[in-house]
Structures are given as C-alpha cells and as structure tokens.
Scaffold this active site. Structure first.
Site, mmCIF file in Angstrom:
data_model
loop_
_atom_site.group_PDB
_atom_site.id
_atom_site.type_symbol
_atom_site.label_atom_id
_atom_site.label_comp_id
_atom_site.label_asym_id
_atom_site.label_seq_id
_atom_site.Cartn_x
_atom_site.Cartn_y
_atom_site.Cartn_z
ATOM 1 N N GLN A 187 4.728 9.252 7.468
ATOM 2 C CA GLN A 187 3.869 10.111 6.646
ATOM 3 C C GLN A 187 4.287 11.566 6.773
ATOM 4 O OE1 GLN A 187 -0.134 9.257 7.848
ATOM 5 N NE2 GLN A 187 -0.098 7.188 7.011
ATOM 6 N N SER B 243 6.890 9.485 12.477
ATOM 7 C CA SER B 243 5.840 9.211 11.491
ATOM 8 C C SER B 243 6.405 9.318 10.086
ATOM 9 C CB SER B 243 4.681 10.201 11.670
ATOM 10 O OG SER B 243 3.936 10.286 10.474
ATOM 11 N N ARG C 195 2.879 5.987 -3.127
ATOM 12 C CA ARG C 195 4.026 6.835 -3.490
ATOM 13 C C ARG C 195 4.335 6.719 -4.979
ATOM 14 N NH1 ARG C 195 4.175 5.602 1.810
ATOM 15 N NH2 ARG C 195 5.446 6.826 3.240
ATOM 16 N N ASP D 47 1.867 -1.111 12.013
ATOM 17 C CA ASP D 47 0.588 -1.649 11.531
ATOM 18 C C ASP D 47 0.347 -3.069 12.030
ATOM 19 O OD1 ASP D 47 -0.059 0.642 10.201
ATOM 20 O OD2 ASP D 47 0.759 -0.023 8.277
ATOM 21 N N LYS E 230 0.823 -1.199 0.000
ATOM 22 C CA LYS E 230 0.000 0.000 0.000
ATOM 23 C C LYS E 230 0.868 1.265 0.000
ATOM 24 C CE LYS E 230 -3.422 1.816 3.128
ATOM 25 N NZ LYS E 230 -4.123 1.658 4.349
ATOM 26 N N LYS F 153 -4.736 6.065 14.594
ATOM 27 C CA LYS F 153 -4.854 5.342 13.320
ATOM 28 C C LYS F 153 -6.322 5.362 12.884
ATOM 29 C CE LYS F 153 -0.626 4.152 12.494
ATOM 30 N NZ LYS F 153 0.031 4.486 11.238
ATOM 31 N N ARG G 238 -7.674 -3.007 9.682
ATOM 32 C CA ARG G 238 -6.750 -3.949 10.330
ATOM 33 C C ARG G 238 -7.403 -4.642 11.519
ATOM 34 N NH1 ARG G 238 -2.599 -3.668 7.121
ATOM 35 N NH2 ARG G 238 -1.996 -1.616 6.396
#
Ligand code: DC
Length: 661
Positions: free
Chosen positions: A171, A169, A30, A322, A25, A349, A395
């Site tokens: 992100q 992070s 990206r 995750d 993912k 999350k 998840r």
C-alpha cells in the site's frame, strides 16, 4: 444468542465442490482508481462489489469519474489526467487499501481533499504514507490523534524522490508510485522485501512504463497535468485471499476436494500454496490465461490429506500476509509445530491480527504461543462449542468459520457483518462446499452434457430402469426462472434484477410419475418453458451467480427425496461432485442439431441452420461462463452417442451403475 450478526458453523466431514470466488480486492480498488483517471471509457468485469470497493467507486465518482455498475460489471469514464474537486469529505469506510492508494493520487491534485473512514480505519497508521508524500512536497495533514485519519491532502506541486520503504507494504509502495505520476522526474521505491505488484501490473497494462530492478521499482512522472492512462477492458481475477479459505479448509480435511476456478495466480499473492505444499497438501494448479496477458489466472484443485507443521518467515511473509491467520489454522490441524515469524505488520491490520488469531486458536483449545512478530502453533485437536468474536475483522470472522467447519465441534462466529467488506457471498460458498455431501445421502446418478446430447431421454429411461429412482431435469429449473423473468418483464441480462425477482419467488418441488417437478408462485409452467423466447433467455439467466447458488442449493436438497438421476451441465462438478456415478453425454454438433430440429419441427417452422446456430450459441455461453461451466467432471465416464441408439446408451449407464458398490 442468535442475532443477524452471528452465525454458528458446524463441522463437515468432507469439504467438496467447485467455486468461483468474487473478484480480487486489490485489483478492484486499483482498477477503479486508474480507470477513473484514464482517458475514455474502461470496462471492468468481475469487479468485487464489496463494501470496501463500492466505497472506492463512490469516491472516484465524487472526484469526477462517471461510474455505471451492473453487478460485477463496471463501466468507468475517466477524467483524463486529473480529478475534479469533490463536494464533501471522501469516506473510505473500512478500507486501508482504498485510503492509502487514493491519497497517493490525491496528493498530486490541484485542490485539497478531505478523507475519512470508520473507527477501525481511523485507528490505522497513516504516518507511513505522510512521510514519503511530504518528502515529495505534498501537503498531508493528519487530524487523528495518533498519526491517523481523518486527513487532508493535495494542492501542492510534487517532485520525484527515491524512497527506501521502512516497512514491506504494497500500500505504501503504491501510494508513492501513484503520487509519482504527478511529479516531475523519476520516482523510485526500494522495497525491503518484494510485495504485491498489482499497481505496477495495471499501470503497465494502461500504458505507463514501470521498471523493476531487483527491489527497486521506478516510473517517470507526468508532472501536474497527470498521467496519460489508456482506458480499456480489465478482467478482475477471482480473489486468491478469498479462495484461500476453501483451499485451507479442504487441505486439512482428508477426503475433501475443492476446485476454485478463475482465481488470480499472481505469484506475489500465492505463497500460501507453497506453504501448504510443504505441509503435505495435495494441490494441482492450471493457469488458464497466457503468461503475457497481465494478471495470471487459473484453476486450483486441492485434495485434503494429513498435514505437518512448517516455518513461514522472511520473503514469503508479504506474499501471504492476509493468509497468515489461515496458516495458523492449518498449523492447528497439522501434526507438529508451525512457526510464523517476521509478520509484525499483522499487528496493524483491521485488528491486531497476531493477538486476534492467537485468541481465536486458544478459544478452540489449540496450544499457541504469541511472539512480537508472529506465533508458534502446536497442532492438536480443534475443539469448538465456543463463541469467537471477530472484533470487526473480516478475515478473523471467516477464519473462525473455517475452524468450525474443520474442527470437532461447532463454532459461533460473533460480529460477522464485517465479512461483507471483502467477501459478500462467503456464507453461500460455505454452504456450497459443506452441504449435500453428508455421509449416507441417497444414490445420485449425474448426467451432464451439452444441449440436445440426449441427456433428458437417457436420464428419464435410466431412472425408469432403476427401481424408485426419480428423474430430475435441472435445466428445467433454470428455464423456469427464465420463464418467470419473461412473464414479469424482468430484463434477463440484468443480474441484480433477476436476483431480486428470484428472492421473491415462491418455488416448490414435488415428485410425480417418477420425476421431480416444480411450481413457481403456485403455477406449473409446463411446456411454457420450452418456447423459443425461453431458449434464448435461459443461458444468460443461468450465468447469474445468485441464480446458480440458489438452484444448486435446491438440487442438493433433492438428495433427501431418494435415488436421483439428475441431468444438466454441472451436476458432476458442482451439485454432486462426490457421487461416484458421473456420466458426460456428448454427440457431434451435426447430430445434436438434427435431434433438436426434429424435436422442434412441430412447434416452430425453423430451418436446421437456425437451430444449429442457436445450439452453438448456447454451448458457448454454457461452457465459457465463469461459474460452473459445462465441462467433463473429474472421474466422469464419457459417452459419445453420435452413432449409438438411445437404448444402448441407457443400458451402458445402468450396467455401470449396477456394477458399482
Ligand atoms: O438442459 P436444457 O437445455 O434444458 O438447459 C437449459 C439451460 O440451463 C442451458 O442452456 C444451461 C442451463 N443449465 C445449467 O446451467 N446448469 C444445469 N445444471 C442445467 C442447465
């Protein structure tokens, strides 16, 4: 209550099989964004066609890139440095990665863009990206009530900064680095702990140098004209976070064995493997890509064994963020205590994953203590007969399913639609590793091997030599599907079209004269599946994941019919990996060419050279495809029949089968 949005998962004593999970993912997001900015056309293979990633594709399309998708293959023509102004707000759906990364790129565009998402995304913290972007001179306006999306960004010149990340992070790091592409000067991000480096890897692969010095990551900006990214081909590895569900399921069920092929093995993603090793899991990992070629990929095999508790904290956390709900599941199935600390990031999350994981484990009778930054799980019986609500968190939904699979009683997973955001084929894969391997199935003799190795003659004779055994030609089913596609004018290279056709076909199986036969929409194709047109179309059809999932399901179901002698390419690896009777039949390429030519001589006047070429072409496709490639199954007996008479081969197999319990 049964709704389409809930699913009950029953315990399975052994989790067995081989899988190729959908594309990564993080890499898919990206790759889509950077290919959209590159100069020229990029091809992405193995792209994750999940809701989240499809939203990112739509967003870059709205920003001026040209996107063509066929299943998991995506072609993107980039805009060459800067995007063009979209006509409407970009909707990123459920995806934090999609939004936070894209905002980094949009901060540097000469126009303003509005971004929004679903209720869950609009409740996730965005100040953490607003802060560094504003420090770079960007305009970022958050119109959500608590520092959240919807947001507007763009149309201000950027300057480079050196930014110590307050939270570990990937992100936020990526967002700042991507904005840095549009700044003058060197942008540096200093991480508190190492996080995923997919952005850095991909930027390097596309020609932008990124330097890493300890925990600081830097790149030189290109100013307002934007980066010069080189278009090219990007092979997206299987998503380790998706593979993790089966790795954990098999690890905590002694007697299980699962192999995941072509999965991403970036060390910033695979800390779960280290944790499981500490817990006592049997793991073997083979890297199949060369170390210098971008994202590392390989095969992971896990053998179930009794697990014991461990502690997970510190630098390990970002590299399995995750997977922490799954670590908690493994902890529940282990002896002793498993401690997770330093994972406060889980609270923001798709759900508050500390709270939802604790509630999920308590629902199945496990003793768990919640901490502000983690939890302490005491292993013990995992009971079921409960419904677990995912709260819209994919998840958590998949973890609840795994609890049903490995625990002592069924679990009803409620609110399962969210699974499609990251793992659209989750239920198919669950079925694959948990069905057809129940105790007391009939005897199955698996005979695999390349085309024209003599499998069908041998398998037919082995079935005749064993009383009441049924011969199954699995290749005939793939041929039948290829034939049906040709008959209906469906392009065999269009995976989506073939999958749609397959969903509409009415395929029935029957046993006759010691073999299993089939009809498609009431027609038995007979010799029509042996034509040259079908020969040439069958390998491309057999590569399509939807076809393989369906055929494997049908083949597994045949175990109910009686003793089977089944021949094919993946019978010992994917269809019946648990059978003790596995054979791999081979012969030299010259001998196989001679045999196939002899078979065909009456039908078409083709020369032996042509036959040899066609065989080699098929061998190549069959053994290099990602899903269930032709290979020798672990534990299979290899027979080279080049210089053997058919009856000798048959006798050796019958003797081996009879000699076994
Ligand atoms: O055995 P055959 O040549 O009739 O098989 C036709 C094709 O079907 C072969 O090229 C690969 C595919 N096949 C497969 O992928 N898996 C199987 N178990 C059997 C056949």
């Amino acid at each position: 209550m049964v709704t389409t949005n809930s699913r009950t998962v029953a315990p399975c004593s052994r989790i067995v099989g081989e899988l190729t999970v959908p594309g990564d993912k993080s890499v898919s997001h990206r790759a889509a964004m950077l290919a959209a900015l590159a100069t020229g056309e990029s091809t992405l293979t193995g792209f994750l066609a999940s809701e989240d990633c499809l939203n990112t594709l739509s967003a870059v399309e709205a920003l001026g890139a040209t996107v063509k998708r066929k299943g998991t293959d995506v072609t993107i023509s980039g805009t060459g440095g800067v995007f063009s102004r979209p006509n409407a707000a970009l909707d990123l759906g459920n995806s934090g990665t999609g939004m936070r990364l894209l905002v980094g790129l949009l901060a540097g565009q000469p126009f303003e863009t509005e971004l929004t998402g679903d209720a869950s995304l609009c409740s996730r913290p965005m100040r953490r990206i607003q802060e560094p972007l504003e420090a770079m001179g960007a305009c970022v306006e958050l119109s959500g009530e608590t520092g959240t999306a919807p947001m507007r960004v763009g149309s201000a010149p950027l300057h480079a900064i050196s930014y110590p990340l307050p939270v570990a992070s990937a992100q936020v790091k990526s967002c700042v680095l991507l904005a840095g592409l549009y700044a003058e000067g060197t942008t540096t991000v200093i991480e508190p702990r190492p996080t995923r480096d997919h952005t850095e890897q991909l930027l390097r692969a596309m020609g932008v140098p990124v330097t890493v010095d300890g925990l600081s990551v830097s790149l030189d900006g290109f100013g307002a004209a934007g980066p010069r990214l080189t278009a090219g081909s990007i092979d997206v590895p299987g998503d380790f976070s998706s593979a993790a569900f089966w790795i954990v399921a098999a690890a905590c069920r002694p007697g299980s064995r699962v192999t995941i092929r072509n999965v991403g093995l970036n060390p910033r993603r695979t800390a779960l493997l280290d944790v499981l090793k500490r817990m006592g899991a049997g793991l073997s990992i083979t890297q199949t890509t060369d170390a210098a070629a971008g994202e590392p990929m390989g095969d992971v095999t896990v053998d179930g064994s009794p697990l014991h508790g461990t502690t997970v904290e510190g630098n390990e956390i970002p590299n399995l963020i995750d997977e922490l709900p799954l670590v908690a599941v493994a902890g529940a199935m282990a002896d002793g205590v498993t401690i997770i600390r330093g994972a406060e990031e889980l609270r923001v999350k798709e759900s508050d994953r500390i709270a939802t994981t604790v509630a999920m484990l308590q629902a199945v009778g496990v003793q768990v203590e919640e901490a502000p930054d983690g939890m302490t799980v005491t292993g013990g019986p995992v009971t079921g007969n409960v419904a677990i609500d995912s709260h819209g968190d994919h998840r958590i939904a998949m973890c609840a399913a795994i609890l049903g699979l490995v625990g002592e009683a069924p679990v009803e997973v409620v609110n399962t639609d969210c699974i499609a955001t990251s793992y659209p084929s989750f239920w198919d894969d669950l079925e694959r590793v948990s069905s057809g391997e129940e105790d007391n199935v009939n005897v199955v003799i698996a005979i695999d091997g390349p085309a024209a190795s003599g499998k069908s003659t041998v398998a037919r004779k082995v079935a005749a030599a064993l009383d009441d055994a049924l011969y199954v030609d699995s290749g005939a089913i793939y041929r039948g599907i290829a034939w049906a596609a040709l008959e209906r004018g469906v392009d065999v290279h269009d995976a989506d079209a073939v999958a749609r056709m397959l969903a509409d076909l009415d395929v029935g199986f029957f046993s006759r004269d010691g073999a299993v036969g089939f009809g498609i929409d009431g027609v038995e194709p007979g010799m029509a599946i042996r034509t040259r047109a079908v020969n040439d179309s069958v390998s491309p059809v057999a590569v399509i994941p939807a076809v393989r999932v369906q055929v494997v399901k049908w083949l597994k179901g045949m175990a109910a019919l009686g003793t089977l002698v089944m021949e094919g390419r993946d019978i010992g690896t994917a269809v019946f990996p648990g059978t003790p009777h596995k054979f791999y039949l081979d012969a030299s390429a010259e001998e196989r060419t001679r045999r196939r030519h002899r078979e065909m001589a009456t039908e078409d006047a083709v020369d032996e050279d042509e036959v040899g070429k066609s065989l080699r072409r098929r061998d190549k496709i069959d053994s290099s495809r990602k899903m269930d490639p032709l290979q020798v199954a672990p534990g299979a007996t290899r027979i080279d029949s080049t210089a053997m008479a058919i009856d000798e081969v048959v006798e050796s197999i019958v003797a081996a089968v009879k000699g076994m319990p």
